[in-house]
Design a protein around this motif. Sequence first.
Motif, PDB file in Angstrom:
ATOM      1  N   GLN A  11      11.358  21.470 100.347  1.00 12.63           N
ATOM      2  CA  GLN A  11      10.876  22.311  99.254  1.00 12.63           C
ATOM      3  C   GLN A  11      10.479  21.468  98.053  1.00 12.63           C
ATOM      4  N   GLY A  12      11.308  20.455  97.754  1.00 15.12           N
ATOM      5  CA  GLY A  12      11.009  19.588  96.626  1.00 15.12           C
ATOM      6  C   GLY A  12       9.795  18.714  96.854  1.00 15.12           C
ATOM      7  N   ILE A  13       9.664  18.162  98.070  1.00 16.93           N
ATOM      8  CA  ILE A  13       8.529  17.293  98.383  1.00 16.93           C
ATOM      9  C   ILE A  13       7.219  18.060  98.281  1.00 16.93           C
ATOM     10  N   ASN A  14       7.223  19.313  98.709  1.00 16.13           N
ATOM     11  CA  ASN A  14       6.003  20.128  98.657  1.00 16.13           C
ATOM     12  C   ASN A  14       5.593  20.463  97.232  1.00 16.13           C
ATOM     13  N   GLN A  15       6.509  20.315  96.288  1.00 18.90           N
ATOM     14  CA  GLN A  15       6.178  20.614  94.888  1.00 18.90           C
ATOM     15  C   GLN A  15       5.930  19.364  94.050  1.00 18.90           C
ATOM     16  N   LEU A  16       6.047  18.180  94.664  1.00 19.77           N
ATOM     17  CA  LEU A  16       5.760  16.960  93.920  1.00 19.77           C
ATOM     18  C   LEU A  16       4.278  16.875  93.574  1.00 19.77           C
TER      19      LEU A  16
ATOM     20  N   PRO B 271      19.951  21.798  91.697  1.00 24.70           N
ATOM     21  CA  PRO B 271      21.366  21.423  91.778  1.00 24.70           C
ATOM     22  C   PRO B 271      21.782  20.773  93.095  1.00 24.70           C
ATOM     23  N   SER B 272      21.145  21.139  94.209  1.00 26.16           N
ATOM     24  CA  SER B 272      21.587  20.639  95.518  1.00 26.16           C
ATOM     25  C   SER B 272      20.866  19.394  96.006  1.00 26.16           C
ATOM     26  N   CYS B 273      19.697  19.065  95.429  1.00 24.51           N
ATOM     27  CA  CYS B 273      18.970  17.889  95.914  1.00 24.51           C
ATOM     28  C   CYS B 273      17.966  17.417  94.874  1.00 24.51           C
ATOM     29  N   SER B 274      17.419  16.228  95.123  1.00 25.64           N
ATOM     30  CA  SER B 274      16.394  15.671  94.232  1.00 25.64           C
ATOM     31  C   SER B 274      15.452  14.788  95.040  1.00 25.64           C
ATOM     32  N   SER B 275      14.219  14.676  94.542  1.00 22.17           N
ATOM     33  CA  SER B 275      13.202  13.821  95.160  1.00 22.17           C
ATOM     34  C   SER B 275      12.430  13.124  94.040  1.00 22.17           C
TER      35      SER B 275
ATOM     36  N   VAL C  39      15.183  10.146  98.020  1.00 30.46           N
ATOM     37  CA  VAL C  39      15.618  11.532  98.174  1.00 30.46           C
ATOM     38  C   VAL C  39      17.133  11.559  98.327  1.00 30.46           C
ATOM     39  N   GLN C  40      17.751  12.657  97.896  1.00 31.61           N
ATOM     40  CA  GLN C  40      19.207  12.761  97.987  1.00 31.61           C
ATOM     41  C   GLN C  40      19.639  14.224  97.908  1.00 31.61           C
ATOM     42  N   CYS C  41      20.656  14.565  98.710  1.00 35.13           N
ATOM     43  CA  CYS C  41      21.308  15.875  98.649  1.00 35.13           C
ATOM     44  C   CYS C  41      22.788  15.659  98.333  1.00 35.13           C
ATOM     45  N   THR C  42      23.463  16.707  97.914  1.00 34.54           N
ATOM     46  CA  THR C  42      24.920  16.624  97.823  1.00 34.54           C
ATOM     47  C   THR C  42      25.458  16.568  99.252  1.00 34.54           C
ATOM     48  N   PRO C  43      26.374  15.636  99.549  1.00 32.09           N
ATOM     49  CA  PRO C  43      26.825  15.420 100.940  1.00 32.09           C
ATOM     50  C   PRO C  43      27.564  16.591 101.561  1.00 32.09           C
ATOM     51  N   ASP C  44      27.939  17.610 100.767  1.00 32.59           N
ATOM     52  CA  ASP C  44      28.644  18.749 101.343  1.00 32.59           C
ATOM     53  C   ASP C  44      27.701  19.738 102.024  1.00 32.59           C
ATOM     54  N   LEU C  45      26.392  19.520 101.923  1.00 31.17           N
ATOM     55  CA  LEU C  45      25.427  20.408 102.574  1.00 31.17           C
ATOM     56  C   LEU C  45      25.319  20.103 104.064  1.00 31.17           C
ATOM     57  N   THR C  46      24.946  21.101 104.828  1.00 28.24           N
ATOM     58  CA  THR C  46      24.646  20.872 106.241  1.00 28.24           C
ATOM     59  C   THR C  46      23.319  20.132 106.360  1.00 28.24           C
ATOM     60  N   ARG C  47      23.052  19.611 107.546  1.00 31.85           N
ATOM     61  CA  ARG C  47      21.791  18.904 107.762  1.00 31.85           C
ATOM     62  C   ARG C  47      20.597  19.822 107.477  1.00 31.85           C
ATOM     63  N   GLN C  48      20.658  21.052 107.979  1.00 30.55           N
ATOM     64  CA  GLN C  48      19.535  21.959 107.820  1.00 30.55           C
ATOM     65  C   GLN C  48      19.319  22.337 106.360  1.00 30.55           C
ATOM     66  N   ASP C  49      20.405  22.605 105.634  1.00 35.10           N
ATOM     67  CA  ASP C  49      20.269  22.961 104.215  1.00 35.10           C
ATOM     68  C   ASP C  49      19.709  21.798 103.406  1.00 35.10           C
ATOM     69  N   CYS C  50      20.168  20.591 103.711  1.00 34.81           N
ATOM     70  CA  CYS C  50      19.660  19.413 103.002  1.00 34.81           C
ATOM     71  C   CYS C  50      18.171  19.229 103.269  1.00 34.81           C
ATOM     72  N   LEU C  51      17.783  19.313 104.543  1.00 35.48           N
ATOM     73  CA  LEU C  51      16.373  19.126 104.900  1.00 35.48           C
ATOM     74  C   LEU C  51      15.498  20.200 104.270  1.00 35.48           C
ATOM     75  N   SER C  52      15.982  21.432 104.271  1.00 38.79           N
ATOM     76  CA  SER C  52      15.225  22.526 103.665  1.00 38.79           C
ATOM     77  C   SER C  52      15.033  22.305 102.173  1.00 38.79           C
TER      78      SER C  52
END
Length: 351
Positions: free
Chosen positions: A213-218, A230-234, A196-209
Amino acid sequence: MYYRASLIFLFFFSFLTSFRAYAQDPNYVYHNCPNTTTYTRNSTYSTNLRTLLSSLSSNNSSYSTGFQTATSGQGTDSVTGLFLCRGDVSPEFCRSCVAFVVNDTSNRCPNEREVVLYYDECIVRYSNRNILSTLSTNGAVVMSNGQNITSNQQAQFRDLLLSTMNQAASEAADSPRKFDARKATWTAPQSLYGLVQCTPDLTRQDCLSCLQQGINQLPTDKIGGQFLVPSCSSRYELYPFYNESAITTPQPPVSAPPPPGKGGSSSLLVVAIVVPIIVVALLFIACYCFLAKRTKKTFGTASAFDGDDITTAESLQLDYRTIQTATNDFAESNKIGQGGFGEVYKVIIVP
């Protein structure tokens, strides 16, 4: 023998060729560039975009951290962009991936202002809006491997997948690089690999959210799946799709001391008892040494003074009759005081 050597050589040569191709050409996954907002080739925005892309792919970019942002131009013609390399790739490969994708933008998205290009090893993104430190889950893409998990194992696989990916998401959100990769045992000899990965400019909460969301759609009934925004991938697979040697394995937590009531209180009690015993013993030894020194000083070197003459105590020892005569049989008139050992008399000795 010659035929066998030739086969080995051809295999080795093909391996080097494929490795070189891999090193030069990252694996394309997907791109998203809606044509709702476009620009012309000779416009100010086009010039600013070329400046931005040149900045992202320059030698001075932060390939060691795998993340870089840039802005070019002002007003309605300004463009903001970034690149993000996968957390396990080397700085050298990150650089080559970004350079490749930057050159590929003109082919895949020739005149769109909103662009995201996804490759296995890196992504490049730019827009005429400010996209930095802002959560974006638009244009979500879900991909899956065509092979299914055996029906009688799907529930067990789903539990393992969600548990592993949610742990990874929590660790990634708390880390500075917003990245985590890990594996879990599935069925011997297979393991589940998740990243899993987010863009590092996100806050902890935004990254986790974003990651949740992505994990629930796998797709939990497939042997592999991927979620991209655009902001994260799983992503997960049943084979190692990332460089395991580049991933730092978390160290096990240090064991805490036993809680009271389970060995901790009794151990502390024993230590407390030993300490007072040692203190008492030391005090006893110190007092003994002090008293021994005082006794030696008082009796071992005692002297009697008679004017300027010094006579040792040993020479002043008299028998009882001599003392009785010298004090006139302990007469009251010769009594001069009271001491710690009894009455003190004046002694008159006639030579």
